[in-house]
Write a protein that holds these residues in place. Structure first.
Motif, PDB file in Angstrom:
ATOM      1  N   GLY A  47      37.139  73.986  20.382  1.00  0.00           N
ATOM      2  CA  GLY A  47      37.464  73.371  19.114  1.00  0.00           C
ATOM      3  C   GLY A  47      36.545  73.734  17.964  1.00  0.00           C
ATOM      4  O   GLY A  47      35.578  74.484  18.093  1.00  0.00           O
ATOM      5  N   ALA A  48      36.876  73.154  16.808  1.00  0.00           N
ATOM      6  CA  ALA A  48      36.237  73.538  15.542  1.00  0.00           C
ATOM      7  C   ALA A  48      34.739  73.303  15.545  1.00  0.00           C
ATOM      8  O   ALA A  48      33.982  74.043  14.914  1.00  0.00           O
ATOM      9  CB  ALA A  48      36.899  72.771  14.396  1.00  0.00           C
ATOM     10  N   ARG A  49      34.298  72.247  16.223  1.00  0.00           N
ATOM     11  CA  ARG A  49      32.857  71.945  16.301  1.00  0.00           C
ATOM     12  C   ARG A  49      32.377  72.267  17.714  1.00  0.00           C
ATOM     13  O   ARG A  49      31.995  71.399  18.479  1.00  0.00           O
ATOM     14  CB  ARG A  49      32.600  70.490  15.925  1.00  0.00           C
ATOM     15  CG  ARG A  49      32.920  70.196  14.451  1.00  0.00           C
ATOM     16  CD  ARG A  49      32.406  68.826  14.039  1.00  0.00           C
ATOM     17  NE  ARG A  49      32.511  68.621  12.605  1.00  0.00           N
ATOM     18  CZ  ARG A  49      33.502  67.987  12.000  1.00  0.00           C
ATOM     19  NH1 ARG A  49      34.504  67.506  12.718  1.00  0.00           N
ATOM     20  NH2 ARG A  49      33.508  67.840  10.683  1.00  0.00           N
ATOM     21  N   SER A  50      32.388  73.546  18.020  1.00  0.00           N
ATOM     22  CA  SER A  50      32.161  74.023  19.381  1.00  0.00           C
ATOM     23  C   SER A  50      30.734  73.799  19.857  1.00  0.00           C
ATOM     24  O   SER A  50      29.772  74.263  19.240  1.00  0.00           O
ATOM     25  CB  SER A  50      32.495  75.518  19.446  1.00  0.00           C
ATOM     26  OG  SER A  50      32.081  76.076  20.671  1.00  0.00           O
ATOM     27  N   ARG A  51      30.617  73.121  20.986  1.00  0.00           N
ATOM     28  CA  ARG A  51      29.310  72.949  21.620  1.00  0.00           C
ATOM     29  C   ARG A  51      28.875  74.248  22.307  1.00  0.00           C
ATOM     30  O   ARG A  51      27.697  74.598  22.339  1.00  0.00           O
ATOM     31  CB  ARG A  51      29.381  71.808  22.636  1.00  0.00           C
ATOM     32  CG  ARG A  51      28.035  71.355  23.170  1.00  0.00           C
ATOM     33  CD  ARG A  51      28.182  70.224  24.159  1.00  0.00           C
ATOM     34  NE  ARG A  51      26.890  69.658  24.496  1.00  0.00           N
ATOM     35  CZ  ARG A  51      26.336  68.614  23.887  1.00  0.00           C
ATOM     36  NH1 ARG A  51      26.990  68.024  22.893  1.00  0.00           N
ATOM     37  NH2 ARG A  51      25.160  68.156  24.251  1.00  0.00           N
ATOM     38  N   VAL A  52      29.847  74.980  22.849  1.00  0.00           N
ATOM     39  CA  VAL A  52      29.534  76.249  23.497  1.00  0.00           C
ATOM     40  C   VAL A  52      28.916  77.218  22.499  1.00  0.00           C
ATOM     41  O   VAL A  52      27.951  77.922  22.819  1.00  0.00           O
ATOM     42  CB  VAL A  52      30.805  76.856  24.126  1.00  0.00           C
ATOM     43  CG1 VAL A  52      30.534  78.278  24.630  1.00  0.00           C
ATOM     44  CG2 VAL A  52      31.312  75.984  25.275  1.00  0.00           C
ATOM     45  N   ALA A  53      29.446  77.268  21.282  1.00  0.00           N
ATOM     46  CA  ALA A  53      28.908  78.174  20.265  1.00  0.00           C
ATOM     47  C   ALA A  53      27.425  77.905  20.037  1.00  0.00           C
ATOM     48  O   ALA A  53      26.614  78.841  19.947  1.00  0.00           O
ATOM     49  CB  ALA A  53      29.684  78.021  18.963  1.00  0.00           C
ATOM     50  N   ARG A  54      27.058  76.647  19.970  1.00  0.00           N
ATOM     51  CA  ARG A  54      25.644  76.298  19.741  1.00  0.00           C
ATOM     52  C   ARG A  54      24.787  76.679  20.955  1.00  0.00           C
ATOM     53  O   ARG A  54      23.681  77.203  20.808  1.00  0.00           O
ATOM     54  CB  ARG A  54      25.521  74.808  19.438  1.00  0.00           C
ATOM     55  CG  ARG A  54      26.245  74.402  18.149  1.00  0.00           C
ATOM     56  CD  ARG A  54      26.092  72.921  17.855  1.00  0.00           C
ATOM     57  NE  ARG A  54      26.908  72.516  16.714  1.00  0.00           N
ATOM     58  CZ  ARG A  54      26.548  72.656  15.443  1.00  0.00           C
ATOM     59  NH1 ARG A  54      25.376  73.194  15.155  1.00  0.00           N
ATOM     60  NH2 ARG A  54      27.342  72.270  14.464  1.00  0.00           N
ATOM     61  N   GLY A  81      39.689  66.226  32.777  1.00  0.00           N
ATOM     62  CA  GLY A  81      38.780  65.110  32.945  1.00  0.00           C
ATOM     63  C   GLY A  81      37.367  65.549  33.268  1.00  0.00           C
ATOM     64  O   GLY A  81      36.585  64.771  33.826  1.00  0.00           O
ATOM     65  N   VAL A  82      37.028  66.789  32.914  1.00  0.00           N
ATOM     66  CA  VAL A  82      35.696  67.343  33.171  1.00  0.00           C
ATOM     67  C   VAL A  82      35.076  67.722  31.831  1.00  0.00           C
ATOM     68  O   VAL A  82      35.600  68.583  31.118  1.00  0.00           O
ATOM     69  CB  VAL A  82      35.765  68.576  34.089  1.00  0.00           C
ATOM     70  CG1 VAL A  82      34.393  69.223  34.234  1.00  0.00           C
ATOM     71  CG2 VAL A  82      36.333  68.192  35.451  1.00  0.00           C
ATOM     72  N   ARG A  83      33.985  67.084  31.480  1.00  0.00           N
ATOM     73  CA  ARG A  83      33.349  67.320  30.175  1.00  0.00           C
ATOM     74  C   ARG A  83      32.179  68.281  30.315  1.00  0.00           C
ATOM     75  O   ARG A  83      31.266  68.051  31.104  1.00  0.00           O
ATOM     76  CB  ARG A  83      32.879  66.001  29.561  1.00  0.00           C
ATOM     77  CG  ARG A  83      32.273  66.162  28.160  1.00  0.00           C
ATOM     78  CD  ARG A  83      32.112  64.824  27.477  1.00  0.00           C
ATOM     79  NE  ARG A  83      31.155  63.962  28.142  1.00  0.00           N
ATOM     80  CZ  ARG A  83      29.831  63.991  27.915  1.00  0.00           C
ATOM     81  NH1 ARG A  83      29.320  64.872  27.052  1.00  0.00           N
ATOM     82  NH2 ARG A  83      29.033  63.169  28.548  1.00  0.00           N
ATOM     83  N   TYR A  84      32.229  69.349  29.538  1.00  0.00           N
ATOM     84  CA  TYR A  84      31.138  70.319  29.474  1.00  0.00           C
ATOM     85  C   TYR A  84      29.907  69.652  28.848  1.00  0.00           C
ATOM     86  O   TYR A  84      30.024  68.965  27.822  1.00  0.00           O
ATOM     87  CB  TYR A  84      31.592  71.515  28.646  1.00  0.00           C
ATOM     88  CG  TYR A  84      30.508  72.478  28.230  1.00  0.00           C
ATOM     89  CD1 TYR A  84      30.119  73.525  29.061  1.00  0.00           C
ATOM     90  CD2 TYR A  84      29.879  72.354  26.993  1.00  0.00           C
ATOM     91  CE1 TYR A  84      29.127  74.425  28.665  1.00  0.00           C
ATOM     92  CE2 TYR A  84      28.890  73.243  26.594  1.00  0.00           C
ATOM     93  CZ  TYR A  84      28.521  74.272  27.431  1.00  0.00           C
ATOM     94  OH  TYR A  84      27.540  75.157  27.031  1.00  0.00           O
ATOM     95  N   VAL A  85      28.744  69.865  29.449  1.00  0.00           N
ATOM     96  CA  VAL A  85      27.501  69.301  28.927  1.00  0.00           C
ATOM     97  C   VAL A  85      26.654  70.380  28.267  1.00  0.00           C
ATOM     98  O   VAL A  85      26.337  70.306  27.092  1.00  0.00           O
ATOM     99  CB  VAL A  85      26.695  68.590  30.033  1.00  0.00           C
ATOM    100  CG1 VAL A  85      25.348  68.098  29.490  1.00  0.00           C
ATOM    101  CG2 VAL A  85      27.484  67.421  30.610  1.00  0.00           C
TER     102      VAL A  85
END
Length: 378
Positions: A145-152, A116-120
């Protein structure tokens, strides 16, 4: 502000496995996932191949019966090609239970898992969330996941080639079906990929996947139409679950790591371009990622990160990338019918058996690197 050695974003199989291995090496590991329950939002059928079951300790009670028969159907659905192995090649897992098992293993190893914790975002080592206070992380593992926010955020490569898949899960009465994997090659329902039916002894998984821009009538419509007369099952009135999501099929990404973090699982493109199978490479890359991360944090030597080289890993998929392009070119039912006909010969059956039953996998952890990373940080 709390400081952790490693923040893992995403509590799927890749994230939890990596977190567990890092915690066992004495690192302070925190895992976050925006889902409140790991049984929500499951996207994978949960098919484990023989090589995975041979090399990793999967709980027997979470696996369905062994599958040795694969039937490949042309669009006409007549006279499928049947391939039979002398060994169990596939088993379908109860993925909700597998995730919970991995969750317990990670926490038992010392990792702290927050749901229940969303990475920003992450900036200069500080990581912000919705649902929790910010933390400072020495290293971030993107398992989101496939559309990784961390990667960006880390400036790493991102997936650009996708299939989109959807699946219906139907209850079945135990003992009423024979274990088999039914695959339908028909660009009208699955452009560039397959429709499939496989069961885990309790549920039948009926799915389709294809290139999004070619699914003009919508994947839900195509899935419902396929499920109505899919081979190998007679579904009841309604499914108990719907699954789906993007599947990266461009191969392992080239730039997977930097001094701030690295990628695992779907975020890293760790999915077979041809078969779209991701559970085996997910586990293998998690082993390598954990070894590299622990060695880097222990020594501070950035050369350790070069061991996690997407270019080297991509070489294992070179042939499958070529076959993926060929598969994507099958655009009409007549072409698909001809392709299945071509596979009926000795050479075609041998190629199909090699793809479906072969022992090839990737990557293997460098033994020297693994030994180096086992020691606890000083």
């Amino acid at each position: 502000m709390r400081t952790v050695d490693v923040l893992v974003v995403g509590a799927g199989l890749a994230g939890l496995r990596t977190a567990c291995l890092l915690a066992r090496r004495g690192l302070d590991v925190m895992v976050v996932d925006r889902r409140r329950s790991l049984s929500a939002g499951i996207r994978t059928t949960g098919i484990f191949v023989r090589r995975t079951l041979d090399d990793f300790d999967m709980p027997e009670h979470l696996l369905g019966p062994g599958v040795r028969d694969v039937l490949l159907y042309p669009p006409s659905r007549r006279a499928p090609i049947r391939l039979t192995s002398d060994r169990d090649e596939y088993r379908v897992a109860d993925m909700a239970a597998v995730y919970e098992h991995a969750h317990r293993a990670a926490e038992s190893a010392g990792a702290r898992v927050f749901l229940g914790v969303r990475y920003v975002d992450a900036s200069r080592g500080s990581v912000r969330f919705v649902g929790a206070e910010p933390v400072t992380a020495r290293f971030i593992v993107g398992a989101d996941g496939a559309r990784s926010r961390v990667a960006r955020d880390l400036g790493l490569d991102v997936n650009r080639r996708f299939l989109v898949g959807a699946e219906l899960v139907y209850p079945i009465a135990p003992g009423t079906t024979a274990p088999a994997f039914h695959c339908v090659l028909d660009p009208r329902i699955a452009p560039g990929y397959l429709g499939w039916v496989i069961d885990d002894g309790r549920h039948a998984h009926v799915g389709v996947a294809g290139y999004p821009n070619a699914m003009r009538t919508g994947i839900r419509h195509l899935l419902d139409a396929f499920a109505a007369d899919a081979p190998g099952t007679t579904p009841p009135a309604g499914p108990v679950e719907r699954r789906g999501g993007p599947i990266p099929v461009g191969g392992v990404l080239r730039r997977l790591a930097c001094p701030a973090g690295l990628l695992v699982g779907d975020a890293a493109g760790a999915v077979s371009p041809l078969t779209a199978g991701g559970l085996d490479p997910c586990l293998r890359m998690s082993e390598l990622a954990a070894a590299v991360t622990a060695a880097y944090l222990r020594t501070g030597d950035q050369r350790m990160l070069s061991q996690y080289d997407g270019n080297a890993l991509r070489t294992r998929f070179r042939g499958r990338l070529l076959l993926r392009r060929a598969f994507a070119g099958i655009r009409s039912p007549a072409a698909a019918e001809a392709a299945v006909t071509a596979l009926r010969g000795r050479a075609g059956r041998a190629l199909t058996a090699r793809i479906l039953f072969g022992d090839g996998s990737f990557p293997e952890v460098n033994p020297h690197l693994a030994d180096l990373a086992i020691d606890h940080p000083d």
